[in-house]
Design an enzyme around this catalytic site. Structure first.
Site, PDB file in Angstrom:
ATOM      1  N   ILE A  19      -4.754  -2.751  11.188  1.00  0.00           N
ATOM      2  CA  ILE A  19      -3.298  -2.728  11.073  1.00  0.00           C
ATOM      3  C   ILE A  19      -2.812  -2.556   9.642  1.00  0.00           C
ATOM      4  O   ILE A  19      -1.628  -2.294   9.423  1.00  0.00           O
ATOM      5  CB  ILE A  19      -2.668  -4.003  11.684  1.00  0.00           C
ATOM      6  CG1 ILE A  19      -3.241  -5.262  11.033  1.00  0.00           C
ATOM      7  CG2 ILE A  19      -2.885  -4.042  13.190  1.00  0.00           C
ATOM      8  CD1 ILE A  19      -2.611  -6.549  11.537  1.00  0.00           C
ATOM      9  N   GLY A  22      -5.363  -2.437   2.156  1.00  0.00           N
ATOM     10  CA  GLY A  22      -4.870  -2.720   0.817  1.00  0.00           C
ATOM     11  C   GLY A  22      -5.943  -2.515  -0.223  1.00  0.00           C
ATOM     12  O   GLY A  22      -7.066  -2.105   0.078  1.00  0.00           O
ATOM     13  N   MET A  24      -7.461  -4.799  -1.999  1.00  0.00           N
ATOM     14  CA  MET A  24      -8.506  -5.815  -1.993  1.00  0.00           C
ATOM     15  C   MET A  24      -9.143  -5.993  -0.627  1.00  0.00           C
ATOM     16  O   MET A  24     -10.239  -6.552  -0.534  1.00  0.00           O
ATOM     17  CB  MET A  24      -7.943  -7.165  -2.444  1.00  0.00           C
ATOM     18  CG  MET A  24      -7.534  -7.229  -3.893  1.00  0.00           C
ATOM     19  SD  MET A  24      -6.949  -8.877  -4.335  1.00  0.00           S
ATOM     20  CE  MET A  24      -8.418  -9.851  -4.024  1.00  0.00           C
ATOM     21  N   ALA A  25      -8.464  -5.562   0.429  1.00  0.00           N
ATOM     22  CA  ALA A  25      -8.968  -5.889   1.763  1.00  0.00           C
ATOM     23  C   ALA A  25      -8.377  -4.956   2.806  1.00  0.00           C
ATOM     24  O   ALA A  25      -7.383  -4.265   2.565  1.00  0.00           O
ATOM     25  CB  ALA A  25      -8.620  -7.337   2.102  1.00  0.00           C
ATOM     26  N   VAL A  27      -7.058  -5.213   6.938  1.00  0.00           N
ATOM     27  CA  VAL A  27      -6.578  -6.221   7.873  1.00  0.00           C
ATOM     28  C   VAL A  27      -6.685  -5.676   9.285  1.00  0.00           C
ATOM     29  O   VAL A  27      -6.258  -4.550   9.559  1.00  0.00           O
ATOM     30  CB  VAL A  27      -5.120  -6.635   7.561  1.00  0.00           C
ATOM     31  CG1 VAL A  27      -4.670  -7.743   8.509  1.00  0.00           C
ATOM     32  CG2 VAL A  27      -5.000  -7.100   6.115  1.00  0.00           C
ATOM     33  N   LYS A  43      -8.571 -10.592   7.757  1.00  0.00           N
ATOM     34  CA  LYS A  43      -8.606  -9.804   6.519  1.00  0.00           C
ATOM     35  C   LYS A  43     -10.039  -9.763   6.015  1.00  0.00           C
ATOM     36  O   LYS A  43     -10.670 -10.795   5.773  1.00  0.00           O
ATOM     37  CB  LYS A  43      -7.690 -10.433   5.467  1.00  0.00           C
ATOM     38  CG  LYS A  43      -7.777  -9.758   4.111  1.00  0.00           C
ATOM     39  CD  LYS A  43      -6.770 -10.335   3.136  1.00  0.00           C
ATOM     40  CE  LYS A  43      -5.370  -9.956   3.526  1.00  0.00           C
ATOM     41  NZ  LYS A  43      -4.386 -10.353   2.492  1.00  0.00           N
ATOM     42  N   ASP A 148       0.925 -13.711  -7.468  1.00  0.00           N
ATOM     43  CA  ASP A 148       0.988 -12.316  -7.041  1.00  0.00           C
ATOM     44  C   ASP A 148       2.188 -12.104  -6.118  1.00  0.00           C
ATOM     45  O   ASP A 148       2.092 -11.403  -5.116  1.00  0.00           O
ATOM     46  CB  ASP A 148      -0.311 -11.931  -6.330  1.00  0.00           C
ATOM     47  CG  ASP A 148      -0.479 -10.423  -6.211  1.00  0.00           C
ATOM     48  OD1 ASP A 148       0.171  -9.685  -6.979  1.00  0.00           O
ATOM     49  OD2 ASP A 148      -1.246  -9.977  -5.341  1.00  0.00           O
TER      50      ASP A 148
END
Length: 442
Positions: A19, A22, A24-25, A27, A43, A148
């Site tokens: 879905i 990003g 870093m990851a 999901v 994630k 962040d």
């Protein structure tokens, strides 16, 4: 871990459909195992982050801490673990979109209405304040800072809710990268001056970055954005204040402009001391510029991004149907192996680390013990009955009484009655409905 696909399992979570993706990851929507499956968001962190043992330790510790935040404006962290060398985090699945998409779609429609902007920032401030106030087991504040806060980490639901995302990942990554020369964690455009300068940070860092988001919502522009990242960081760190938002939007109420400029003060002592103060300031100006209701925010989300949400919901439902067809029996799943390692494949979770209370479940071999007791009772009753029958056949028959109070030999009927009652009670105990006055044989 090889290529991740739909149907892949991580512990008790079966991946359904991706879905989001990003830096870093990635999901995934996933479902939990069991008779009452729950749809969650899983994630998966990038492999290069998972391979760092320092990051792994800090990620697990920080996520354990973040799981203790329970607030309607914070996305709940349900679980965290490591499997096949990949770290993963499990959160509640929120039917919504990140704020950066809301900003993008609303730009073509004249921007985000002020009442909506006030509501989003006010709700985000409540969630951040709850995180800042988190206390440890000793009752002392743990000093949690998001570090962040950005439009990508503020999720707006189609039901009008506002949620803060990614506490654990942001703080753990910050701790790791702070020790490496030349690296600073966070999006460069959403840093406070002290964060960009590698100075100690506190909750006022989040106040500053939420001020940047507030500025964007009411003006459609970033207050410090320059031609490249180094230039943006220089504008954040120098002593020059941001351009007042009312110069860009003259119709903006003066009180709202003052709130934004106070949140964006370069010296941290001149900012709001807490997110609660920022929220109160928004509530005070809402008399002149009322906050949007959750229903109004939900209606705007439907107008801006409704088809996107419908497509994602349909994809999740389709993946759920495929998962059901793949299961042998959804309503009555086959018994799981009694070995904990077989129930949850190799990997560490919050439950195993003692941070989250596990659901009550029978110990290994518990199913066998539940059947062993009634079966043993029946076997014992049968053996006693056979022994009694043998005694009856070998008995010489009744004897005459030996005067008052003399002993009388038991008759066949006096032996059979208690044995039959014991056997009947044991049999009914197996079926779980012993008759009143009857009890299973000891």
């Amino acid at each position: 871990m090889g290529e991740v696909r739909a149907g892949h399992t991580l512990g008790r979570y079966e991946l359904l459909v991706p879905i989001a993706l990003g830096g870093m990851a990635s999901v995934w929507a996933a479902r939990t195992s069991g008779q009452l499956p729950r749809i969650v968001a899983v994630k998966l962190l990038r492999a290069e982050l998972s391979d760092d043992p320092d990051f792994e330790a800090m990620f697990l510790d920080e996520a354990t801490l973040v799981s203790q935040i329970h607030h309607p404006n914070v996305a709940e962290t349900i679980d965290v673990g490591e499997e096949d060398g990949v770290l993963y985090q499990v959160m509640e699945l929120i039917d919504g979109e990140p704020l950066n998409l809301v900003l993008r779609e609303s730009k073509a429609r004249g921007g985000v209405p002020l009442p909506v902007a006030l509501r989003i920032v006010g709700e985000a401030a409540l969630g951040l304040h709850a995180a800042h106030e988190l206390r440890g087991r000793d009752g002392k504040p743990v000093g949690l800072v998001h570090r962040d806060v950005s439009p990508q980490n503020i999720l707006v639901g189609y039901d009008g809710s506002v949620k803060i995302l990614d506490f654990g990942v942001a703080k753990a990554a910050s701790n790791l990268q702070r020790t490496k020369v030349g690296q600073v964690k966070g999006k460069y455009a959403y840093m406070s001056p002290e964060q960009a300068g590698s100075e100690p940070v506190d909750r006022r860092t989040d106040v500053f970055t939420l001020g940047i988001v507030f500025y964007q919502l009411v003006t459609g522009r970033h207050p410090f954005l320059a031609e490249n990242e180094p230039a943006t960081v220089r504008r954040i760190c120098d002593k020059t204040a941001a351009e007042p938002p009312r110069t860009l939007v003259p119709s903006l109420p003066e009180d709202v402009g003052r709130i934004i400029m106070k949140a964006l003060a370069k010296p941290r002592d001149e900012r709001f001391a807490t997110m609660a103060e920022l929220r109160r300031a928004i509530e005070q100006v809402s008399l002149a510029a009322p906050l949007a209701t959750s229903d109004e925010l939900a209606a705007l989300m439907q107008q801006l991004l409704g088809p996107r949400g419908e497509r994602r919901r349909a994809a999740i439902q389709e993946a759920m149907q495929i998962a059901r067809e793949r299961s042998i029996d959804t309503d009555y799943p086959p018994p799981q192996p009694s070995s904990p390692a077989a129930v949850d494949p190799p990997g560490r979770t919050l439950v195993e680390r003692g941070a989250m209370a596990p659901r009550s479940s029978p110990p290994p071999g518990g199913r066998a013990r539940r059947w062993l007791v009634p079966v043993a009772s029946v076997a014992l009753a049968v053996l006693v009955a056979l022994g009694g029958a043998y005694l009856l056949r070998s008995s010489p028959g009744p004897r005459a009484p030996h005067g008052r109070g003399g002993l009388i030999a038991p008759t066949a009927g006096s032996i059979k009655a208690p044995l039959l009652r014991a056997a009947r009670a044991a049999s009914k105990a197996v079926r779980g409905r012993a008759a009143p006055g009857e009890r299973a044989a000891p």
